[in-house]
Enzyme design. Sequence first.
Site, PDB file in Angstrom:
ATOM      1  N   PHE A   1      38.002  41.618  50.252  1.00 46.27           N
ATOM      2  CA  PHE A   1      36.869  42.554  50.267  1.00 46.27           C
ATOM      3  C   PHE A   1      35.877  42.115  49.201  1.00 46.27           C
ATOM      4  O   PHE A   1      36.188  42.107  48.008  1.00 46.27           O
ATOM      5  CB  PHE A   1      37.275  44.016  50.011  1.00 46.27           C
ATOM      6  CG  PHE A   1      36.078  44.921  50.123  1.00 46.27           C
ATOM      7  CD1 PHE A   1      35.658  45.383  51.362  1.00 46.27           C
ATOM      8  CD2 PHE A   1      35.315  45.252  49.004  1.00 46.27           C
ATOM      9  CE1 PHE A   1      34.511  46.171  51.484  1.00 46.27           C
ATOM     10  CE2 PHE A   1      34.168  46.030  49.120  1.00 46.27           C
ATOM     11  CZ  PHE A   1      33.770  46.492  50.362  1.00 46.27           C
TER      12      PHE A   1
ATOM     13  N   ASP B   1      36.210  37.212  41.876  1.00 44.44           N
ATOM     14  CA  ASP B   1      35.546  38.497  42.064  1.00 44.44           C
ATOM     15  C   ASP B   1      36.342  39.544  41.290  1.00 44.44           C
ATOM     16  O   ASP B   1      37.399  39.983  41.733  1.00 44.44           O
ATOM     17  CB  ASP B   1      35.487  38.835  43.560  1.00 44.44           C
ATOM     18  CG  ASP B   1      34.807  40.178  43.829  1.00 44.44           C
ATOM     19  OD1 ASP B   1      34.639  40.974  42.879  1.00 44.44           O
ATOM     20  OD2 ASP B   1      34.454  40.433  45.001  1.00 44.44           O
TER      21      ASP B   1
ATOM     22  N   LYS C   1      30.680  47.413  39.345  1.00 43.87           N
ATOM     23  CA  LYS C   1      31.389  48.689  39.154  1.00 43.87           C
ATOM     24  C   LYS C   1      31.421  49.175  37.692  1.00 43.87           C
ATOM     25  O   LYS C   1      30.403  49.612  37.183  1.00 43.87           O
ATOM     26  CB  LYS C   1      32.779  48.604  39.775  1.00 43.87           C
ATOM     27  CG  LYS C   1      32.686  48.461  41.308  1.00 43.87           C
ATOM     28  CD  LYS C   1      33.944  48.832  42.052  1.00 43.87           C
ATOM     29  CE  LYS C   1      33.662  48.974  43.535  1.00 43.87           C
ATOM     30  NZ  LYS C   1      34.239  47.950  44.387  1.00 43.87           N
TER      31      LYS C   1
HETATM   32  C1  LIG Z   1      33.454  47.181  45.409  1.00 44.99           C
HETATM   33  C2  LIG Z   1      33.661  45.728  45.519  1.00 44.99           C
HETATM   34  C3  LIG Z   1      32.619  44.866  45.910  1.00 44.99           C
HETATM   35  C4  LIG Z   1      31.271  45.364  46.367  1.00 44.99           C
HETATM   36  O1  LIG Z   1      30.591  46.099  45.392  1.00 44.99           O
HETATM   37  P1  LIG Z   1      29.366  47.046  45.848  1.00 44.99           P
HETATM   38  O2  LIG Z   1      28.809  47.547  44.541  1.00 44.99           O
HETATM   39  O3  LIG Z   1      29.977  48.153  46.667  1.00 44.99           O
HETATM   40  O4  LIG Z   1      28.424  46.218  46.614  1.00 44.99           O
HETATM   41  C5  LIG Z   1      32.869  43.506  45.930  1.00 44.99           C
HETATM   42  N1  LIG Z   1      34.068  43.015  45.577  1.00 44.99           N
HETATM   43  C6  LIG Z   1      35.091  43.810  45.194  1.00 44.99           C
HETATM   44  C7  LIG Z   1      36.398  43.191  44.802  1.00 44.99           C
HETATM   45  C8  LIG Z   1      34.935  45.195  45.161  1.00 44.99           C
HETATM   46  O5  LIG Z   1      35.958  45.971  44.821  1.00 44.99           O
END
Ligand SMILES: *Cc1c(COP(=O)(O)O)cnc(C)c1O
Length: 421
Positions: free
Chosen positions: A141, A227, A269
């Site tokens: 994700f 990520d 986040k």
């Molecule tokens: C939430 C998330 C995203 C996307 O972030 P947004 O601010 O919702 O665009 C990308 N990678 C990971 C691992 C996430 O948990």
Amino acid sequence: MISSKDAIDLEDKYGAHNYHPLPVVLSKGKGVYVWDPEGNKYYDFLSAYSAVNQGHCHPHIIKALREQGETLTLTSRAFYNNVLGEFEQKLTQLFGYDKVLPMNTGAEAVETAIKIARKWGYQIKGIPENEAKIIVCDNNFHGRTTTIISFSSNSNAKDYFGPYTPGFISIEYGNTDQLKEALKDDNVVAFLVEPIQGEAGVFLPDEGYIKAASDLCKANNVLLICDEIQTGIARTGSLLAVCGNCTCSNQCERQPEHYVRPDMIILGKALSGGVYPVSALLTDNIVMDVIQPGQHGSTFGGNPLGCKVALASLEVVENENLIQNARKLGEIFRNEMNKLKEECSLIVSVRGKGLLNAVVIDDDPSGDAAWNLCVNLKNNGLLAKPTHGNIIRFAPPLVMTEEQLMECVSIIGKTFKEYMN
Ligand SMILES: *Cc1c(COP(=O)(O)O)cnc(C)c1O
């Protein structure tokens, strides 16, 4: 104040139905708690998907928001501003990279990483233009843009949104043999990976997987992109789920043989404590310098309001020892859930790191046990959300105390036992 029922009716009638929320309306938050308009209080065990690690409405962050909000909010990058440089210095020094590129949402920072990796591939690695490939993992994700969903394996997130962006190879998460095989392609520029797959259901790879991936990438002149949007900023009991170079390494007790220094780190986040969207891509000069004026950007990226909020959010992580607290409470939580598992056949397994944890429920992914359990948890004062049908993610704000955690453990225990009867 508007009632919960009216708030839900309004959203149903006027909002796109792109989410399926638990039937609870939140109108106030403080620390680990949130309240509905009727005054019912809940423990928040989602923390806005780990964006609210510092707790709701943290006074230090809100003070920064208020002060900067009354001073200067947005200049665009057509001009310099007097906060961005301080934010950039703090991030690069804390995480140990030469440079940072600020954006807003997580998906934008992932897009930034993809663009920069491709350009690095053409200009530095020397592969033929338009041939770059990026290796990703099944069940990843990374966000919701057209390019990012192009390499999603979730048909619900992907179907009917094509044509898709080419140039991605998906391999099994945690499988170094498949990575080795995929790296044989000379046009591979990067491996994009989550240190723990959060949205997929909190899947932890074997200890040493990211280190092995890092070694393989280095040997093949391929960039390792981690990520850490969900796993970063103390969530898993270290500043980053993978690190070895950041200045917190003296706090995070990671063994040197597991040190990994990805070529790029993606943050979002909790970088801004859930107060304001701030994301960032960190990397070194040799990579970042492929981006020159006019080639990438965002109107809001690097704005002084977001920068101040992010600086305050990082101060909270340090001042309140959230790294250590996440590690300590996470161990207690998994212990308690494993004890509950002994008494309660509803629980198949418990996994996680720090305060990013999941409990797998004995039901098929298409069943409704986890959803019903979450509704019952809500009725008993605790908010959590199922992911992939039969998995419940438990990720409270990191400012939780041990006493509060134990109260939550007893709410969960009581709810699960009631459900079995
Ligand atoms: C939430 C998330 C995203 C996307 O972030 P947004 O601010 O919702 O665009 C990308 N990678 C990971 C691992 C996430 O948990």
